[in-house]
Design an enzyme around this catalytic site. Structure first.
Site, PDB file in Angstrom:
ATOM      1  N   SER A  69       1.460  -1.080  -0.058  1.00  0.00           N
ATOM      2  CA  SER A  69      -0.071   0.067   0.450  1.00  0.00           C
ATOM      3  C   SER A  69       1.234   0.945  -0.366  1.00  0.00           C
ATOM      4  O   SER A  69       1.786   1.216   0.742  1.00  0.00           O
ATOM      5  CB  SER A  69      -0.786  -0.073   1.195  1.00  0.00           C
ATOM      6  OG  SER A  69      -1.420   1.077   1.323  1.00  0.00           O
ATOM      7  N   TYR A 119      -1.588  -0.546   9.802  1.00  0.00           N
ATOM      8  CA  TYR A 119      -2.323  -1.318   8.922  1.00  0.00           C
ATOM      9  C   TYR A 119      -0.815  -0.608   7.514  1.00  0.00           C
ATOM     10  O   TYR A 119       0.454  -1.446   6.604  1.00  0.00           O
ATOM     11  CB  TYR A 119      -3.184   0.004   7.421  1.00  0.00           C
ATOM     12  CG  TYR A 119      -3.300  -0.398   6.194  1.00  0.00           C
ATOM     13  CD1 TYR A 119      -3.585  -1.755   5.672  1.00  0.00           C
ATOM     14  CD2 TYR A 119      -3.312  -0.184   5.946  1.00  0.00           C
ATOM     15  CE1 TYR A 119      -3.964  -2.414   4.532  1.00  0.00           C
ATOM     16  CE2 TYR A 119      -4.238  -0.501   3.648  1.00  0.00           C
ATOM     17  CZ  TYR A 119      -4.327  -1.302   3.685  1.00  0.00           C
ATOM     18  OH  TYR A 119      -4.268  -2.040   2.211  1.00  0.00           O
TER      19      TYR A 119
HETATM   20  N1  LIG Z   1      -8.421  -1.354  -2.037  1.00  0.00           N
HETATM   21  C1  LIG Z   1      -7.577  -0.593  -1.810  1.00  0.00           C
HETATM   22  O1  LIG Z   1      -8.006   0.903  -1.701  1.00  0.00           O
HETATM   23  C2  LIG Z   1      -6.160  -1.237  -1.492  1.00  0.00           C
HETATM   24  C3  LIG Z   1      -5.006  -0.278  -1.635  1.00  0.00           C
HETATM   25  C4  LIG Z   1      -4.165  -0.310  -1.426  1.00  0.00           C
HETATM   26  C5  LIG Z   1      -3.294  -1.920  -1.147  1.00  0.00           C
HETATM   27  N2  LIG Z   1      -4.774  -2.787  -0.897  1.00  0.00           N
HETATM   28  C6  LIG Z   1      -4.234  -4.157  -0.704  1.00  0.00           C
HETATM   29  O2  LIG Z   1      -4.827  -4.405  -1.752  1.00  0.00           O
HETATM   30  C7  LIG Z   1      -5.380  -5.995  -1.254  1.00  0.00           C
HETATM   31  C8  LIG Z   1      -6.977  -6.575  -2.240  1.00  0.00           C
HETATM   32  O3  LIG Z   1      -7.379  -5.757  -1.506  1.00  0.00           O
HETATM   33  P1  LIG Z   1      -9.231  -5.856  -2.407  1.00  0.00           P
HETATM   34  O4  LIG Z   1      -9.301  -4.065  -2.155  1.00  0.00           O
HETATM   35  O5  LIG Z   1      -9.300  -6.569  -3.942  1.00  0.00           O
HETATM   36  O6  LIG Z   1     -10.213  -5.856  -1.395  1.00  0.00           O
HETATM   37  P2  LIG Z   1     -10.931  -6.557  -0.643  1.00  0.00           P
HETATM   38  O7  LIG Z   1     -11.719  -6.101  -2.158  1.00  0.00           O
HETATM   39  O8  LIG Z   1     -11.498  -6.515   0.143  1.00  0.00           O
HETATM   40  O9  LIG Z   1     -10.886  -8.244  -1.355  1.00  0.00           O
HETATM   41  C9  LIG Z   1     -10.667  -9.232  -0.067  1.00  0.00           C
HETATM   42  C10 LIG Z   1     -10.451 -10.641  -0.738  1.00  0.00           C
HETATM   43  O10 LIG Z   1      -8.791 -11.082  -0.097  1.00  0.00           O
HETATM   44  C11 LIG Z   1     -10.604 -12.046   0.783  1.00  0.00           C
HETATM   45  N3  LIG Z   1     -10.301 -12.129   1.896  1.00  0.00           N
HETATM   46  C12 LIG Z   1     -10.342 -11.222   3.029  1.00  0.00           C
HETATM   47  N4  LIG Z   1      -9.981 -11.406   3.951  1.00  0.00           N
HETATM   48  C13 LIG Z   1     -10.076 -12.898   4.372  1.00  0.00           C
HETATM   49  C14 LIG Z   1      -9.278 -13.356   4.737  1.00  0.00           C
HETATM   50  N5  LIG Z   1      -8.731 -12.990   6.601  1.00  0.00           N
HETATM   51  N6  LIG Z   1      -8.879 -14.437   4.590  1.00  0.00           N
HETATM   52  C15 LIG Z   1      -8.866 -14.678   3.317  1.00  0.00           C
HETATM   53  N7  LIG Z   1      -8.937 -13.845   2.129  1.00  0.00           N
HETATM   54  C16 LIG Z   1      -9.881 -12.629   2.586  1.00  0.00           C
HETATM   55  C17 LIG Z   1     -12.400 -12.014   0.308  1.00  0.00           C
HETATM   56  O11 LIG Z   1     -12.753 -13.002   0.590  1.00  0.00           O
HETATM   57  P3  LIG Z   1     -13.582 -13.338   1.522  1.00  0.00           P
HETATM   58  O12 LIG Z   1     -14.267 -12.288   2.359  1.00  0.00           O
HETATM   59  O13 LIG Z   1     -14.738 -14.800   0.832  1.00  0.00           O
HETATM   60  O14 LIG Z   1     -12.711 -13.975   3.065  1.00  0.00           O
HETATM   61  C18 LIG Z   1     -11.336 -11.308  -1.432  1.00  0.00           C
HETATM   62  O15 LIG Z   1     -11.749 -12.209  -2.168  1.00  0.00           O
HETATM   63  C19 LIG Z   1      -4.943  -5.931   0.494  1.00  0.00           C
HETATM   64  O16 LIG Z   1      -4.206  -6.984   0.675  1.00  0.00           O
HETATM   65  C20 LIG Z   1      -4.804  -4.548   0.693  1.00  0.00           C
HETATM   66  O17 LIG Z   1      -4.894  -4.681   1.844  1.00  0.00           O
HETATM   67  C21 LIG Z   1      -6.332  -2.192  -1.993  1.00  0.00           C
END
Ligand SMILES: NC(=O)c1ccc[n+]([C@@H]2O[C@H](COP(=O)([O-])OP(=O)(O)OC[C@H]3O[C@@H](n4cnc5c(N)ncnc54)[C@H](OP(=O)(O)O)[C@@H]3O)[C@@H](O)[C@H]2O)c1
Length: 246
Positions: A146, A159
């Site tokens: 991030s 975070y």
């Molecule tokens: N979105 C942002 O603004 C952003 C920015 C920078 C970095 N990131 C990083 O990018 C990555 C993906 O983020 P995203 O925004 O795509 O997240 P998201 O939309 O919340 O999707 C998260 C995915 O991970 C799974 N997941 C969540 N908690 C889990 C757990 N405890 N065990 C196993 N699987 C889990 C979820 O499915 P289930 O709920 O079914 O488990 C889903 O498939 C993360 O590492 C996040 O920190 C995101």
């Protein structure tokens, strides 16, 4: 060249799903994981229908070490080697240094740092096989970090600290493994338009956030590169920002 294979964590929605779609389109067979077994199975079926490729799906909680081992083992049994590991799953948390409860801190460390390290350890023997089998690309590791792990931001320090540590693990992996063909990149985005960023909609319109397709595009480029090229980190900022804030 044998079919390339990728394991993508957290691939039932958001960034992970976009990466899964992209890698399938690029000719990878994949393994995907997330917690909710029904949603994961439905996503896997849709991905198989659309791509005509192999999609192994196994549900599991990131915080459960036996689930991490089971998902990696499922990839092993299906494919025997790994060309790419995408450490995407993670959780967000808000809270100032003075106020964040220690049990929440521990949970975020477990999910954002301990689990990716465990996936990496479990996958290294498979990645070595993948690198040996592919003289051009070697094997790749991509971790979703991030921008808050690069530039400090109020309320996002815990975070960000887990994500900074994750990026450092990837840098170390590169020192230890890149000569033998395993190269890693941490991607450090600002807000990406997913469920995880939905809490921010009051202040920031989804249309001003990074689209998941751009993160997937970057991953597609990284896995297409030659093993001789090393890109340790990519920061993805939002246009209209100062380039340092999520
Ligand atoms: N979105 C942002 O603004 C952003 C920015 C920078 C970095 N990131 C990083 O990018 C990555 C993906 O983020 P995203 O925004 O795509 O997240 P998201 O939309 O919340 O999707 C998260 C995915 O991970 C799974 N997941 C969540 N908690 C889990 C757990 N405890 N065990 C196993 N699987 C889990 C979820 O499915 P289930 O709920 O079914 O488990 C889903 O498939 C993360 O590492 C996040 O920190 C995101």
């Amino acid at each position: 060249m044998a079919t390339r294979t990728a394991l993508i964590t957290g691939a039932s929605r958001g960034i992970g799903l976009a990466i899964a779609e992209r890698l399938l389109a690029d000719g990878f067979d994949i393994t995907i994981s997330a917690r909710d077994p029904e949603k994961l199975a439905a996503v896997a079926e849709r991905l198989r229908e659309r791509s005509g490729r192999r999609v192994v799906a196994l549900a599991g909680e990131l915080g459960d070490p036996s689930a991490v081992e089971a998902v990696t083992q499922a990839h092993h049994e299906a494919y025997g080697a790994m060309s790419a590991l995408v450490l995407n799953a993670g959780v967000g948390t808000l809270g100032s240094i003075g106020e964040i409860p220690m049990n929440r801190f521990q949970k975020v460390v477990d999910l954002n740092l301990r689990a990716p390290l465990h996936y990496l350890q479990q996958s290294l023997p498979l990645l070595r096989k993948g690198a040996e089998a592919d003289e051009v690309h070697g094997a790749k590791v991509v971790a979703l970090a991030s921008i808050t792990g690069v530039f400090a931001e109020p309320q996002l320090g815990i975070y960000g600290a887990t994500k900074a540590a994750l990026s450092l693990l990837i840098d170390t992996l590169n020192i230890e493994q890149s000569a033998s063909g395993i190269t890693g990149t941490s991607i450090a985005p600002a807000y990406v338009d997913t469920d995880m960023a939905a809490w921010k909609h009051g202040e920031l319109a989804p249309e001003s956030m990074i689209p998941t397709s751009d993160v997937a595009e970057l991953v597609g480029a990284l896995v297409a590169m030659n093993r001789r090229t090393l890109i340790g980190q990519v920061v993805m900022a939002r246009s209209g920002s100062d380039g340092r804030r999520a």
